[in-house]
Write a protein that holds these residues in place. Structure first.
Motif, PDB file in Angstrom:
ATOM      1  N   ARG B  48       7.910  10.488  -2.209  1.00  0.00           N
ATOM      2  CA  ARG B  48       6.637  10.237  -2.882  1.00  0.00           C
ATOM      3  C   ARG B  48       5.517  11.083  -2.293  1.00  0.00           C
ATOM      4  NH1 ARG B  48       3.733   4.310  -3.504  1.00  0.00           N
ATOM      5  NH2 ARG B  48       1.707   5.115  -4.165  1.00  0.00           N
ATOM      6  N   VAL B  49       4.645  11.574  -3.179  1.00  0.00           N
ATOM      7  CA  VAL B  49       3.461  12.342  -2.775  1.00  0.00           C
ATOM      8  C   VAL B  49       2.274  11.388  -2.646  1.00  0.00           C
ATOM      9  CG1 VAL B  49       1.821  14.149  -3.457  1.00  0.00           C
ATOM     10  CG2 VAL B  49       4.273  14.434  -3.933  1.00  0.00           C
ATOM     11  N   TYR B  50       1.565  11.457  -1.523  1.00  0.00           N
ATOM     12  CA  TYR B  50       0.343  10.678  -1.317  1.00  0.00           C
ATOM     13  C   TYR B  50      -0.836  11.628  -1.152  1.00  0.00           C
ATOM     14  CZ  TYR B  50       3.192   6.518  -0.229  1.00  0.00           C
ATOM     15  OH  TYR B  50       4.078   5.466  -0.280  1.00  0.00           O
ATOM     16  N   PRO B  51      -1.642  11.824  -2.196  1.00  0.00           N
ATOM     17  CA  PRO B  51      -2.867  12.604  -2.026  1.00  0.00           C
ATOM     18  C   PRO B  51      -3.801  11.851  -1.066  1.00  0.00           C
ATOM     19  CG  PRO B  51      -2.363  12.277  -4.361  1.00  0.00           C
ATOM     20  CD  PRO B  51      -1.485  11.338  -3.575  1.00  0.00           C
ATOM     21  N   THR B  52      -4.506  12.586  -0.199  1.00  0.00           N
ATOM     22  CA  THR B  52      -5.437  11.949   0.734  1.00  0.00           C
ATOM     23  C   THR B  52      -6.797  12.628   0.644  1.00  0.00           C
ATOM     24  OG1 THR B  52      -4.742  13.411   2.519  1.00  0.00           O
ATOM     25  CG2 THR B  52      -3.618  11.280   2.373  1.00  0.00           C
ATOM     26  N   GLU B  68      -7.011   6.892   6.581  1.00  0.00           N
ATOM     27  CA  GLU B  68      -5.944   6.869   5.573  1.00  0.00           C
ATOM     28  C   GLU B  68      -4.609   7.214   6.217  1.00  0.00           C
ATOM     29  OE1 GLU B  68      -6.848   9.332   2.136  1.00  0.00           O
ATOM     30  OE2 GLU B  68      -8.926   8.648   2.140  1.00  0.00           O
ATOM     31  N   LEU B  69      -4.654   8.196   7.127  1.00  0.00           N
ATOM     32  CA  LEU B  69      -3.421   8.625   7.785  1.00  0.00           C
ATOM     33  C   LEU B  69      -2.848   7.518   8.671  1.00  0.00           C
ATOM     34  CD1 LEU B  69      -1.402  10.850   8.401  1.00  0.00           C
ATOM     35  CD2 LEU B  69      -3.048  11.803  10.045  1.00  0.00           C
ATOM     36  N   ALA B  70      -3.733   6.836   9.408  1.00  0.00           N
ATOM     37  CA  ALA B  70      -3.284   5.738  10.269  1.00  0.00           C
ATOM     38  C   ALA B  70      -2.653   4.625   9.426  1.00  0.00           C
ATOM     39  CB  ALA B  70      -4.453   5.194  11.089  1.00  0.00           C
ATOM     40  N   PHE B  74       1.247   3.847  10.130  1.00  0.00           N
ATOM     41  CA  PHE B  74       1.547   2.619  10.871  1.00  0.00           C
ATOM     42  C   PHE B  74       1.803   1.395   9.997  1.00  0.00           C
ATOM     43  CE2 PHE B  74      -1.146   4.846  14.215  1.00  0.00           C
ATOM     44  CZ  PHE B  74      -0.041   5.273  14.943  1.00  0.00           C
ATOM     45  N   ARG B  75       1.381   1.425   8.728  1.00  0.00           N
ATOM     46  CA  ARG B  75       1.554   0.236   7.880  1.00  0.00           C
ATOM     47  C   ARG B  75       2.374   0.514   6.635  1.00  0.00           C
ATOM     48  NH1 ARG B  75      -1.411  -3.246  10.311  1.00  0.00           N
ATOM     49  NH2 ARG B  75      -3.212  -2.486  11.460  1.00  0.00           N
ATOM     50  N   GLU B  76       1.761   1.287   5.731  1.00  0.00           N
ATOM     51  CA  GLU B  76       2.350   1.424   4.403  1.00  0.00           C
ATOM     52  C   GLU B  76       3.765   2.007   4.454  1.00  0.00           C
ATOM     53  OE1 GLU B  76      -0.392   2.870   1.573  1.00  0.00           O
ATOM     54  OE2 GLU B  76       1.096   2.955  -0.044  1.00  0.00           O
ATOM     55  N   LEU B  77       3.942   3.117   5.159  1.00  0.00           N
ATOM     56  CA  LEU B  77       5.260   3.764   5.149  1.00  0.00           C
ATOM     57  C   LEU B  77       6.311   2.966   5.919  1.00  0.00           C
ATOM     58  CD1 LEU B  77       4.310   7.557   5.281  1.00  0.00           C
ATOM     59  CD2 LEU B  77       4.502   6.003   3.333  1.00  0.00           C
ATOM     60  N   PRO B  78       6.014   2.443   7.132  1.00  0.00           N
ATOM     61  CA  PRO B  78       7.019   1.613   7.802  1.00  0.00           C
ATOM     62  C   PRO B  78       7.437   0.409   6.958  1.00  0.00           C
ATOM     63  CG  PRO B  78       5.298   2.208   9.350  1.00  0.00           C
ATOM     64  CD  PRO B  78       4.842   2.681   7.995  1.00  0.00           C
ATOM     65  N   ASN B  79       6.475  -0.170   6.227  1.00  0.00           N
ATOM     66  CA  ASN B  79       6.806  -1.313   5.365  1.00  0.00           C
ATOM     67  C   ASN B  79       7.800  -0.935   4.279  1.00  0.00           C
ATOM     68  OD1 ASN B  79       5.154  -3.003   6.760  1.00  0.00           O
ATOM     69  ND2 ASN B  79       3.429  -2.899   5.319  1.00  0.00           N
ATOM     70  N   GLU B  80       7.785   0.352   3.900  1.00  0.00           N
ATOM     71  CA  GLU B  80       8.694   0.810   2.845  1.00  0.00           C
ATOM     72  C   GLU B  80       9.881   1.552   3.431  1.00  0.00           C
ATOM     73  OE1 GLU B  80       6.413   3.000   0.022  1.00  0.00           O
ATOM     74  OE2 GLU B  80       4.993   1.360  -0.263  1.00  0.00           O
ATOM     75  N   ASN B  81      10.039   1.443   4.756  1.00  0.00           N
ATOM     76  CA  ASN B  81      11.149   2.128   5.407  1.00  0.00           C
ATOM     77  C   ASN B  81      11.091   3.630   5.225  1.00  0.00           C
ATOM     78  OD1 ASN B  81      13.151   1.475   7.116  1.00  0.00           O
ATOM     79  ND2 ASN B  81      14.259   0.219   5.625  1.00  0.00           N
ATOM     80  N   ALA B  82       9.881   4.158   5.106  1.00  0.00           N
ATOM     81  CA  ALA B  82       9.699   5.590   4.876  1.00  0.00           C
ATOM     82  C   ALA B  82       8.930   6.200   6.044  1.00  0.00           C
ATOM     83  CB  ALA B  82       8.953   5.820   3.568  1.00  0.00           C
ATOM     84  N   GLU B  83       8.840   7.518   6.036  1.00  0.00           N
ATOM     85  CA  GLU B  83       8.099   8.222   7.083  1.00  0.00           C
ATOM     86  C   GLU B  83       7.523   9.505   6.502  1.00  0.00           C
ATOM     87  OE1 GLU B  83      10.969   9.175  10.058  1.00  0.00           O
ATOM     88  OE2 GLU B  83      12.211  10.298   8.665  1.00  0.00           O
ATOM     89  N   ILE B  84       6.580  10.084   7.230  1.00  0.00           N
ATOM     90  CA  ILE B  84       5.982  11.336   6.781  1.00  0.00           C
ATOM     91  C   ILE B  84       6.982  12.468   7.006  1.00  0.00           C
ATOM     92  CG2 ILE B  84       4.147  13.021   7.226  1.00  0.00           C
ATOM     93  CD1 ILE B  84       2.394  10.565   8.094  1.00  0.00           C
ATOM     94  N   VAL B  85       7.348  13.170   5.938  1.00  0.00           N
ATOM     95  CA  VAL B  85       8.268  14.299   6.098  1.00  0.00           C
ATOM     96  C   VAL B  85       7.579  15.638   5.839  1.00  0.00           C
ATOM     97  CG1 VAL B  85      10.389  13.000   5.657  1.00  0.00           C
ATOM     98  CG2 VAL B  85       9.172  14.050   3.729  1.00  0.00           C
ATOM     99  N   ALA B  86       6.445  15.617   5.138  1.00  0.00           N
ATOM    100  CA  ALA B  86       5.724  16.869   4.890  1.00  0.00           C
ATOM    101  C   ALA B  86       4.232  16.601   4.773  1.00  0.00           C
ATOM    102  CB  ALA B  86       6.231  17.545   3.616  1.00  0.00           C
TER     103      ALA B  86
END
Ligand SMILES: [Zn+2]
Lengths: 98, 143
Positions: B48-52, B68-70, B74-86
């Motif tokens: 998924r793409v997240y514009p910031t 937004e990055l924090a 620390f919240r949104e992506l871990p809750n979805e079992n995801a991580e920043i890849v790019a």
């Protein structure tokens, strides 16, 4: 004088090489600075990524206590309460100049 | 621990046509300012793409809103079992290659850095790189 509080430090991906891959580390401290000292004592080298030689938060690092930027509070002197979450976020920044 | 959070995607990043279109659309919306955002992934695959928000001043810099990055890291992506890849940003008037500033401020070496050039407004394009210890290496994107 504020007493020590046990808090959770949230470690960003680029700093997990210092924490054996842990994304969350429990430390004690009365202020953000104390918590960073405790973090460094446990994971030597990590604080150099967070603070500069004068002990100030690096320009391209932001610290959040329960989601609030400590630059909008008292910086590293910001007091901590038990159960607080201290998040460390290196900048994602750059540009097209130079 | 490995340098890369998701082995493999740092040499060939499977950017989908939809993600490519989303980044180009964001770059065009923000021009002449630079746009920025992240791509979240799961099990090594971008999902998924997240514009910031770009909080930098002027038209030649970007800095993702750290709040937004924090929240994402620390919240949104871990809750979805995801991580920043790019991480992506645009070069509204220059080629899609890391600037000296991009290299100096590459604090997330595990991520792929995507750059969208609008130098030719009719032919936007994206290139991908890893930036580690000051070294730039190109990451292959789908044609
Ligand atoms: Zn750039």
């Amino acid at each position: 004088m504020a007493s020590e509080s046990t808090v959770q430090v949230l470690i960003p991906t680029p700093l997990r090489r210092f924490t054996d891959g842990e994304s969350r580390v429990e430390v004690s401290g009365a202020t953000v600075g104390d918590a960073l000292d405790a973090l460094e004592a446990r994971f030597p080298g990590i604080d150099e990524r967070v603070r500069d030689d004068s002990g100030q938060i690096r320009r391209f690092v932001n610290l959040f206590v329960n989601g609030q930027n400590v630059r909008d509070r008292d910086g590293i002197a910001t007091p901590l309460s038990p159960g607080d979450e201290l998040g460390i976020i290196p900048a994602m920044a750059g540009g097209s100049a130079a | 621990m490995s340098e890369s959070a998701a082995p493999g995607i740092d040499t060939a990043f499977p950017l989908s046509p939809e993600m490519r279109a989303a980044i180009i659309a964001h770059a065009r919306r923000e021009a002449p300012r630079e746009c920025c955002g992240i791509i979240a992934g799961r099990d090594g695959a971008p999902v998924r793409v997240y514009p910031t928000t770009n909080i930098a001043e002027g038209n030649r810099f970007y800095e993702i809103d750290p709040k937004e990055l924090a929240d994402l890291e620390f919240r949104e992506l871990p809750n979805e079992n995801a991580e920043i890849v790019a991480i992506y940003h645009s070069h509204p008037a220059s080629p899609a290659y890391p600037s000296r500033t991009d290299v100096e401020l590459a604090f997330w070496p595990e991520a792929v850095y995507l750059i969208c050039s609008l130098e030719d407004p009719d032919k936007p394009y994206i290139r991908g790189f890893t930036i580690r210890d000051g070294q730039i290496a190109e990451v292959t994107l789908p044609a």
